[in-house]
Each structure stands twice: as structure tokens, then as C-alpha cells.
Design a protein around this motif. Structure first.
Motif, PDB file in Angstrom:
ATOM      1  N   LYS A 166       0.802  -1.218   0.000  1.00 58.91           N
ATOM      2  CA  LYS A 166       0.000   0.000   0.000  1.00 58.91           C
ATOM      3  C   LYS A 166       0.839   1.273   0.000  1.00 58.91           C
ATOM      4  N   VAL A 167       2.022   1.213   0.615  1.00 59.93           N
ATOM      5  CA  VAL A 167       2.823   2.434   0.763  1.00 59.93           C
ATOM      6  C   VAL A 167       3.307   2.982  -0.570  1.00 59.93           C
ATOM      7  N   HIS A 168       3.251   2.162  -1.631  1.00 62.61           N
ATOM      8  CA  HIS A 168       3.732   2.606  -2.942  1.00 62.61           C
ATOM      9  C   HIS A 168       2.635   3.244  -3.792  1.00 62.61           C
ATOM     10  N   GLY A 206      11.753  -0.306  -2.806  1.00 62.02           N
ATOM     11  CA  GLY A 206      13.200  -0.446  -2.682  1.00 62.02           C
ATOM     12  C   GLY A 206      13.835  -1.177  -3.849  1.00 62.02           C
ATOM     13  N   GLY A 207      13.108  -2.138  -4.427  1.00 64.01           N
ATOM     14  CA  GLY A 207      13.642  -2.854  -5.580  1.00 64.01           C
ATOM     15  C   GLY A 207      13.839  -1.954  -6.783  1.00 64.01           C
ATOM     16  N   HIS A 208      13.012  -0.903  -6.880  1.00 63.31           N
ATOM     17  CA  HIS A 208      13.179   0.070  -7.961  1.00 63.31           C
ATOM     18  C   HIS A 208      14.527   0.769  -7.817  1.00 63.31           C
ATOM     19  N   ILE A 209      14.921   1.083  -6.599  1.00 65.49           N
ATOM     20  CA  ILE A 209      16.216   1.718  -6.348  1.00 65.49           C
ATOM     21  C   ILE A 209      17.352   0.740  -6.642  1.00 65.49           C
ATOM     22  N   HIS A 267      17.933  -0.985   2.872  1.00 64.42           N
ATOM     23  CA  HIS A 267      17.339   0.258   2.408  1.00 64.42           C
ATOM     24  C   HIS A 267      17.542   1.280   3.529  1.00 64.42           C
ATOM     25  N   ALA A 268      18.612   2.075   3.391  1.00 67.66           N
ATOM     26  CA  ALA A 268      19.085   2.901   4.498  1.00 67.66           C
ATOM     27  C   ALA A 268      18.136   4.055   4.809  1.00 67.66           C
ATOM     28  N   ASN A 269      17.581   4.660   3.772  1.00 61.46           N
ATOM     29  CA  ASN A 269      16.660   5.788   3.931  1.00 61.46           C
ATOM     30  C   ASN A 269      15.612   5.708   2.829  1.00 61.46           C
ATOM     31  N   LEU A 322      20.544   3.155  -0.445  1.00 61.47           N
ATOM     32  CA  LEU A 322      20.708   1.704  -0.575  1.00 61.47           C
ATOM     33  C   LEU A 322      22.158   1.324  -0.338  1.00 61.47           C
ATOM     34  N   ASP A 323      22.349   0.231   0.404  1.00 63.30           N
ATOM     35  CA  ASP A 323      23.664  -0.369   0.601  1.00 63.30           C
ATOM     36  C   ASP A 323      23.514  -1.839   0.242  1.00 63.30           C
ATOM     37  N   LEU A 324      24.022  -2.241  -0.925  1.00 63.86           N
ATOM     38  CA  LEU A 324      23.808  -3.589  -1.469  1.00 63.86           C
ATOM     39  C   LEU A 324      25.150  -4.270  -1.718  1.00 63.86           C
TER      40      LEU A 324
END
Length: 344
Positions: free
Chosen positions: A229-231, A246-249, A275-277, A334-336
């Protein structure tokens, strides 16, 4: 009797529970075209059947992250429909290529639960496996997500926090059958840099940036049938803003990394992700990568690089990740940490 699905809340999960997710999805060239248009992805192995065949494959597979998003999207109605935030990833393994025409489905096992001290939310850990039409696993990963409680008086479950590997070993990586980079065409791939040109500790500024647009991130999220819902619903968040998936990022940062890592062709391992921020429409995203490790493989001409891919808001300094307090800087999105395959 209610016919609609309100989604699961924190108190609805049990450690050891196995959840088979609806709805199976057959992927085709349309998914590839939309994926390449949205980000735009351009690694040669996922763009050209001829290039992929020269690398020992039957043809060009679906982009690894596109397959990840499809598998992830299946899980949302059961895992994160009532999520506050998706927190992290670990132990991700890409087990076999996904080809146009494959049908993917997802199954998750609940492996951990921990109620937060506020009593209003809790963290749920799941291990998700994506399978094709032959019931062959194509990828597997762990993620943890903060989920709201519906009944604030529901007793807290016994805390179970799973022990996860901080990173996959090179021996854990599964390479596609037949992969061979011994005749790799660097001109067609777009860069001359090979495995031996990268040094652990090196920082690569990927230079380019993309400004997030509301329509694009919503279209991408719908493409993966992610219903969180948040999207989509501005009434869900107190600030009235739509949170970018987050996957979009992740995919955007991976695409930006082409400039400097064009030959990091295939993602085969996902060591950790955070997902840092939050990201919102209007933010301009840039990316940088730190080379963490290198490993040889048994496939002809194929090496593996362990990479830290960091997505940031425009203006952030490459190589800067955390403040003096040890927390992520506010411009870090993002930190991946992942393993990718590259010609030697």
C-alpha cells in the motif's frame, strides 16, 4: 463473511510456517522490454541473444533483477502488505537463469519473529524461493520486514532471530551451465575493463544520475505485481507521500553502475542489502561501488567480483556511507553487497 484480504499482521505469523504465494506468472519478452525501458538496463548478456550465445548460453535470459522482482512481488500480499518498511536481505543465490516463457511462483518459510519494544510492530524474517514451471528453484533469498500489529493486545511471540551468513562464500555461487567468457567481446559489451583490472578497496563513481518520477516508479512496481500500500496509497503514510519500492532503487543503481562496471554481467549472489533511507519522487539518484573481494571460478574465463553498490541522493560524496555515530548518512538510499560474474 468477508471476501477481501486485509493482509497479514505481525501476530498472524508463526516460525516454521510455509506460505505458498499466488499468482504464478509467465514472463516473456515484454517484461524484458519494460525493464530495459524503465531503468534503462543495458548489460549485453541480457540485451542480445547473439552475445549470450557467444558466452555459452542458449540465448539471452531475463535480467537477474527482473526475475528477483517477479519472485518478490508474489510475496507482498502475504508478507509485506501491512509493512512499515522492508529492512534487509541476505543469503540471496541466483540458482539458474530465467528464460522468456518460464512461469515463476514463490514459496516462503517464516524463519524468525521479533516484536518491537513499542508493541505496535514486529520484524518478520522469511526465506523465499522462486521456482519455475519444472519446480526447479531459480533463486532463493532471506529478507526481513517490519510489519504492523492489528491487535495491540496480542501476546508477543517467542523471539527467534535467525543466524545468517554475513556474506556468501565464492563456493556458494551457482554459475549458469555452459557459461564461457573465454571468447568475450569487449567491444560489444561496451567497456574494456576485465576482472584483473579491479582492486579490492577501489571506489568507482558511476557519474550519472536519474531523477525519480512518480509515474515511473508506480509503473515499475505494478509491473512486478507488488501490491504494498505504501507505494500507491497516499493515505497510508502520515506524510501523505508515496514510498518508492526499494527494488526500484536496486535496479536503478545497478543500471547506473554500467558506467564503470559494464562487464559485471550477471548477479549470482546477494550477500546483504539495506534500504538505508526512504526514496521519493523528485529525488535524484546516483550510485557508487566499492570493490570488496575477488574470486576465480571453474567456468572458462569467468571471474567473480564482490561489490558494494551504494545508491545516494544527488550531492552525496562517493565513498561516504556512515557518519561518526556509525549510522547511515541521510543521503544514502541503498547499501547492497553482491557477487557478479565478469570476464577474466
Amino acid at each position: 463473511m468477508a471476501k477481501t484480504n486485509p493482509g497479514r499482521f505481525f501476530e498472524d505469523y508463526t516460525v516454521g510456517e510455509v506460505i505458498a504465494h499466488a499468482v504464478p506468472r509467465t514472463v516473456a519478452e515484454g517484461e524484458r522490454a519494460l525493464y530495459h525501458a524503465l531503468y534503462p538496463a543495458r548489460h549485453a548478456l541480457y540485451s542480445s541473444d547473439v552475445f549470450a550465445q557467444a558466452c555459452g548460453l542458449d540465448g539471452s535470459p531475463l535480467d537477474d533483477l527482473a526475475a528477483f522482482h517477479v519472485v518478490f512481488g508474489k510475496t507482498v500480499p502475504d508478507i509485506s502488505l501491512n509493512a512499515v518498511a522492508n529492512l534487509g536481505y541476505a543469503e540471496g543465490r541466483f540458482l539458474r537463469p530465467v528464460w522468456p516463457g518460464d512461469t515463476l511462483r514463490s514459496v516462503s518459510e517464516v524463519i524468525g519473529l521479533k516484536q518491537n519494544s513499542n508493541g505496535k510492530t514486529g520484524v518478520v524474517w522469511v526465506r523465499t524461493t522462486g521456482l519455475n514451471q519444472e519446480d526447479e528453484p531459480v533463486l532463493s533469498y532471506v529478507r526481513w520486514v517490519m510489519v504492523r500489529k492489528n491487535d495491540l493486545h496480542a501476546p508477543a511471540p517467542e523471539t527467534v532471530v535467525p543466524t545468517l551468513k554475513p556474506a556468501l562464500d565464492a563456493a556458494d555461487l551457482v554459475l549458469p551451465e555452459g557459461l564461457d567468457f573465454s571468447g568475450y567481446d569487449f567491444v560489444q559489451a561496451g567497456e574494456s575493463h576485465r576482472w584483473g583490472d579491479y582492486v579490492p578497496g577501489e571506489i568507482i563513481d558511476h557519474v550519472d544520475g536519474v531523477t525519480l518520477q512518480e509515474a515511473e516508479h508506480m509503473l515499475a512496481t505494478r509491473l512486478w505485481q507488488n501490491t504494498s500500500k505504501v507505494h500507491f496509497d497516499t493515505t497510508v503514510r502520515p506524510d501523505g507521500r508515496l514510498l518508492v519500492y526499494g527494488g526500484h532503487i536496486i535496479s536503478l543503481a545497478r543500471t547506473l553502475s554500467f558506467n564503470g562496471l559494464a562487464n559485471a554481467q550477471m548477479i549470482v549472489g546477494l550477500n546483504a542489502g539495506m534500504h538505508a533511507n526512504p526514496a521519493f519522487a523528485g529525488d535524484t539518484v546516483r550510485a557508487w561501488t566499492e570493490i570488496l573481494d575477488k574470486a576465480e571460478t571453474d567456468a572458462p574465463g569467468v571471474g567473480a567480483l564482490r561489490l558494494r553498490l551504494v545508491a545516494v541522493k544527488s550531492g552525496a560524496e562517493p565513498g561516504k556511507l556512515r557518519g561518526d555515530d556509525g549510522k547511515y548518512l541521510p543521503d544514502v538510499l541503498l547499501d547492497l553487497d553482491y557477487w557478479a560474474l565478469m570476464p577474466m
